[in-house]
Design an enzyme around this catalytic site. Structure first.
Site, PDB file in Angstrom:
ATOM      1  N   ARG A  33      -3.944 -10.061   4.540  1.00 32.76           N
ATOM      2  CA  ARG A  33      -4.273 -10.035   3.103  1.00 32.76           C
ATOM      3  C   ARG A  33      -3.032  -9.538   2.372  1.00 32.76           C
ATOM      4  O   ARG A  33      -2.671  -8.379   2.494  1.00 32.76           O
ATOM      5  CB  ARG A  33      -5.476  -9.118   2.893  1.00 32.76           C
ATOM      6  N   LYS A  51       0.817  -1.228   0.000  1.00 36.71           N
ATOM      7  CA  LYS A  51       0.000   0.000   0.000  1.00 36.71           C
ATOM      8  C   LYS A  51       0.843   1.266   0.000  1.00 36.71           C
ATOM      9  O   LYS A  51       2.019   1.262   0.361  1.00 36.71           O
ATOM     10  CB  LYS A  51      -0.975  -0.033   1.180  1.00 36.71           C
TER      11      LYS A  51
HETATM   12  N1  HH2 Z   1      -7.480  -3.618   0.392  1.00 40.05           N
HETATM   13  C1  HH2 Z   1      -7.775  -3.633  -0.911  1.00 40.05           C
HETATM   14  C2  HH2 Z   1      -8.863  -4.369  -1.399  1.00 40.05           C
HETATM   15  N2  HH2 Z   1      -9.610  -5.111  -0.571  1.00 40.05           N
HETATM   16  N3  HH2 Z   1     -10.073  -5.899   1.600  1.00 40.05           N
HETATM   17  C3  HH2 Z   1      -9.805  -5.913   2.921  1.00 40.05           C
HETATM   18  N4  HH2 Z   1     -10.540  -6.648   3.746  1.00 40.05           N
HETATM   19  N5  HH2 Z   1      -8.767  -5.174   3.437  1.00 40.05           N
HETATM   20  C4  HH2 Z   1      -7.970  -4.416   2.663  1.00 40.05           C
HETATM   21  O1  HH2 Z   1      -7.052  -3.754   3.196  1.00 40.05           O
HETATM   22  C5  HH2 Z   1      -8.242  -4.363   1.250  1.00 40.05           C
HETATM   23  C6  HH2 Z   1      -9.322  -5.138   0.757  1.00 40.05           C
HETATM   24  C7  HH2 Z   1      -6.933  -2.841  -1.862  1.00 40.05           C
HETATM   25  O2  HH2 Z   1      -5.843  -3.578  -2.319  1.00 40.05           O
HETATM   26  P1  HH2 Z   1      -5.767  -4.334  -3.734  1.00 40.05           P
HETATM   27  O3  HH2 Z   1      -6.848  -5.349  -3.851  1.00 40.05           O
HETATM   28  O4  HH2 Z   1      -4.413  -4.857  -3.915  1.00 40.05           O
HETATM   29  O5  HH2 Z   1      -5.974  -3.185  -4.824  1.00 40.05           O
HETATM   30  P2  HH2 Z   1      -7.229  -2.733  -5.684  1.00 40.05           P
HETATM   31  O6  HH2 Z   1      -8.318  -2.320  -4.750  1.00 40.05           O
HETATM   32  O7  HH2 Z   1      -6.692  -1.586  -6.526  1.00 40.05           O
HETATM   33  O8  HH2 Z   1      -7.676  -3.901  -6.520  1.00 40.05           O
END
Ligand code: HH2
Length: 258
Positions: free
Chosen positions: A237, A203
């Site tokens: 995660r 992040k």
């Molecule tokens: N962060 C993201 C997406 N989903 N779910 C939970 N429970 N906690 C988190 O911190 C979280 C989440 C964002 O990360 P990522 O999926 O890598 O990116 P994007 O939203 O751009 O797909």
């Protein structure tokens, strides 16, 4: 929990796994690396993201889910949409991961009618606007109050506490200082009665601390994961499962004595 984003635009891995075939292969790789859960997402929630239609999200997630469900590890689906939650459960998902904490009308009922696990996450604002001016009087108290209320609402609908994870939502409407304060006090989230989950992997807060671009944040992500576990997180995660696994193995070995 190993993350697989079946999206063209996720901040961390956008476009890398946007076909069913590459997403399933990535999930299998993460399982080989030691993931206990796979989290499939079809909508980027990065700051500034605009959202996708139900049809598009369904087209991204369900074919991969159908290939992975019933396999070596449980599959979680990262969605805010009750209709997709229902379809994912019918296709064999074992967990719903909702950055909107089941606030969409009908979402609580979908989960309550099943026997799967759920993650309730805190965010301030929406992905489109959440990083414009995040503001709290007391970030830990406010996020804790929100998650406690959501855990209670979901329990009241008939979902047992051991099916619920609570996640403070690092980077979702939070400044670097808000994120650091939440990480320092992560143990407080056990007060929700739910399992504590944390998503710090790759992040931007880690970019702010280290000055590194998103593809160069593995070491910082692993360090953050170790801090989170030491502060009580039970589900991490992460995108980099092998690296995180090695670090956790060291932590566990140290903790084993006595
Ligand atoms: N962060 C993201 C997406 N989903 N779910 C939970 N429970 N906690 C988190 O911190 C979280 C989440 C964002 O990360 P990522 O999926 O890598 O990116 P994007 O939203 O751009 O797909």
């Amino acid at each position: 929990m190993g993350v697989v984003n079946i999206t063209p635009d996720s901040f961390s891995d956008g476009g890398e796994f946007s076909s069913t075939q590459t997403a399933v292969a990535r999930a299998r790789q993460l399982i080989d690396e030691g993931a206990d859960i796979i989290d499939l997402g079809g909508e980027s929630t990065r700051p500034g993201a605009g959202g996708v239609t139900l049809d598009e999200e369904r087209r991204r997630v369900l074919p991969a889910l159908e290939q992975l469900a019933g396999g070596a590890v449980p599959v979680s689906v990262d969605t805010q949409k009750p209709e997709l939650m229902r379809e994912a459960l019918a296709a064999g998902a074992s967990m719903i991961n909702d950055i909107n904490a089941l606030l969409a009308p009908g979402a609580v009922e979908v989960v309550a009618a099943s026997d799967v696990a759920v993650c309730l996450m805190h965010k301030q604002g929406t992905p489109a606007d959440m990083q414009s001016d995040p503001h709290y009087q007391d970030v830990v108290a406010e996020v804790l109050a929100f998650l406690t209320a959501r855990v209670q609402a979901v329990r009241a609908a008939g979902v047992a506490a051991d099916r619920i994870a609570a996640d403070p939502g690092f980077g979702f409407g939070k400044t670097l200082e808000h994120n650091l304060e939440l990480l320092r006090r992560l143990d407080r989230f056990n007060e929700t009665g739910a399992v504590v989950m944390a998503g710090l992997s790759r992040k931007s807060m880690l970019g702010r601390i280290t000055g590194r671009a998103v593809g160069e944040r593995v070491h910082a992500s692993v360090a953050a994961a170790l801090v989170a576990v030491q502060k009580g997180a039970r589900i991490l995660r992460v995108h980099d499962v092998a690296a995180t696994r090695d670090a956790l193995a060291v932590l566990e070995a140290v903790g084993r004595e006595g």
